[in-house]
Design an enzyme around this catalytic site. Structure first.
Site, PDB file in Angstrom:
ATOM      1  N   GLY A  77     -36.470 -55.030 -68.209  1.00 25.74           N
ATOM      2  CA  GLY A  77     -35.152 -55.518 -68.568  1.00 25.74           C
ATOM      3  C   GLY A  77     -34.134 -55.191 -67.484  1.00 25.74           C
ATOM      4  O   GLY A  77     -34.379 -54.388 -66.572  1.00 25.74           O
ATOM      5  N   CYS A  78     -32.964 -55.800 -67.591  1.00 28.50           N
ATOM      6  CA  CYS A  78     -31.948 -55.647 -66.545  1.00 28.50           C
ATOM      7  C   CYS A  78     -31.347 -54.238 -66.525  1.00 28.50           C
ATOM      8  O   CYS A  78     -31.283 -53.593 -65.474  1.00 28.50           O
ATOM      9  CB  CYS A  78     -30.866 -56.711 -66.700  1.00 28.50           C
ATOM     10  SG  CYS A  78     -30.162 -56.848 -68.361  1.00 28.50           S
ATOM     11  N   TYR A  79     -30.904 -53.749 -67.677  1.00 27.75           N
ATOM     12  CA  TYR A  79     -30.370 -52.386 -67.722  1.00 27.75           C
ATOM     13  C   TYR A  79     -31.418 -51.351 -67.287  1.00 27.75           C
ATOM     14  O   TYR A  79     -31.113 -50.453 -66.488  1.00 27.75           O
ATOM     15  CB  TYR A  79     -29.888 -52.044 -69.135  1.00 27.75           C
ATOM     16  CG  TYR A  79     -28.570 -52.629 -69.563  1.00 27.75           C
ATOM     17  CD1 TYR A  79     -27.408 -52.424 -68.835  1.00 27.75           C
ATOM     18  CD2 TYR A  79     -28.473 -53.358 -70.746  1.00 27.75           C
ATOM     19  CE1 TYR A  79     -26.185 -52.937 -69.262  1.00 27.75           C
ATOM     20  CE2 TYR A  79     -27.263 -53.881 -71.184  1.00 27.75           C
ATOM     21  CZ  TYR A  79     -26.119 -53.665 -70.439  1.00 27.75           C
ATOM     22  OH  TYR A  79     -24.908 -54.169 -70.875  1.00 27.75           O
ATOM     23  N   ALA A 136     -31.830 -51.234 -63.410  1.00 24.69           N
ATOM     24  CA  ALA A 136     -30.753 -50.522 -62.725  1.00 24.69           C
ATOM     25  C   ALA A 136     -30.868 -49.017 -62.937  1.00 24.69           C
ATOM     26  O   ALA A 136     -30.792 -48.225 -61.976  1.00 24.69           O
ATOM     27  CB  ALA A 136     -29.402 -51.029 -63.217  1.00 24.69           C
TER      28      ALA A 136
END
Length: 340
Positions: A155-157, A160
């Site tokens: 996922g994106c979060y 990061a």
């Protein structure tokens, strides 16, 4: 892999934001050939330019509605499939594609979590049981053999947070629980219209506090529990996360700097920057920019990515490059620019 060979591929969910970015990246890729872009069976066939006019004259792919009766013929025409679908839709379709002999890169959360019970709690449906284990594809930390049938794109979060945290995890105190505060643009909610993601309604606010499904994914990726507080910002795309951790006695700035540079010195898509990153320096790119600063024993990390690229489509292509023996950044640097 023969560097001259063209790899035929298809994108499911090609009408969505991440799907459109995949279409554009694959359309410009030197080794991939995009054969199909599929949409929901409830839609009519239409050019991608009808949804994204900015692609007119640059990519005229006709998006086709997917029907199960197309499955028997698909393996004769493509080798690699990218799924930019809702979680449960991917969970249902991926095993069928694998059984047909296709290699699947899944951008949904259907196969990211290793604990089936935790998956059910987060996503509300039973995780399919597959014959092969599914690698979690945080690209800078994943080595693919080229024999996997399904790769789960993070996922994106979590992308990061994990890229910022993983190099420094050995330096944390035993009782430290990393705190991850992150803000995402509204494109992270997808293309479907909704009142709460309308720009007229969005104001900077926390959401999913202590219950967001990306919390266990971040914890799984870094091997440690975290406190994760996501925020919705009134901008289109990008993620900016600020992370706080407590360092052991004796850990200094040189130790932290060396850890980051040793980890990422040969990883072209992660940049260690000298000032806190702005979203504008990563939006429309496949980069992850990481900044760090020590305040006593407190380490503050600031990390920025484009949620639709490094947090989704570009990372999927990066993983496919690795899988097929290409350099990870192939087709991503210099990038052709973002769609959405």
């Amino acid at each position: 892999m023969n560097q001259q060979e063209s790899i035929q591929c298809a994108v499911f969910g090609a009408s969505g934001y991440s799907g459109a970015e995949l279409v554009w990246l694959l359309h410009n890729h030197p080794h991939f050939s995009l054969s199909y872009g599929f949409t929901s069976g409830a839609r009519e066939a239409e050019s991608i330019t009808a949804l994204y006019p900015q692609l007119a004259g640059r990519c005229e792919l006709v998006l086709q509605p997917w029907h199960p009766d197309l499955l028997p013929r698909l393996p004769q025409q493509v080798r690699v499939v990218f799924l930019a679908l809702p979680h449960e839709a991917s969970a249902g379709l991926a095993p069928e594609l694998i059984a047909a002999g296709l290699v699947v890169f899944d951008l949904s959360g259907a196969f990211r979590l290793g604990d089936p019970l935790q998956h059910h709690q987060c996503y509300g449906f039973q995780q399919p049981v597959l014959e092969q284990p599914v690698p979690y594809g945080l690209a800078e930390f994943t080595e693919l053999t080229g024999n996997e049938s399904l790769i789960a794109v993070p996922g994106c979060y979590p992308t990061a947070a994990a890229l910022a945290l993983r190099p420094v995890m050995p330096f944390l105190t035993d009782d430290c629980t990393p705190i991850v505060n992150a803000v995402s643009g509204v494109s992270g909610a997808g293309r479907k219209a909704a009142l709460h993601t309308s720009f007229c309604e969005v104001s900077l606010q926390a959401y999913g506090v202590a219950e967001h499904r990306h919390q266990p994914e971040i914890a799984q990726s870094v091997g440690h529990d975290v406190v994760f507080v996501p925020h919705l910002g009134n901008f289109k795309r990008g993620i900016l996360a600020t992370i706080y951790v407590q360092l052991k006695d004796g850990v200094n700035e040189t130790d932290v700097s060396d850890a980051f540079h040793n980890c990422y010195e040969d990883k072209q898509l992660v940049r260690i920057v000298s000032t806190p990153p702005k979203l504008q320096q990563v939006v429309g790119t496949p980069f992850c920019d990481i900044y760090f600063k020590l305040h006593g024993r407190q380490l503050i990390l600031s990390v920025a990515i484009d949620n639709l690229l490094k947090g989704a489509a570009a990372q999927a292509v990066q993983l496919a490059n690795q899988y097929l023996g290409f350099a990870p950044q192939t087709g991503l640097l210099p990038g052709p620019g973002a769609v959405v």
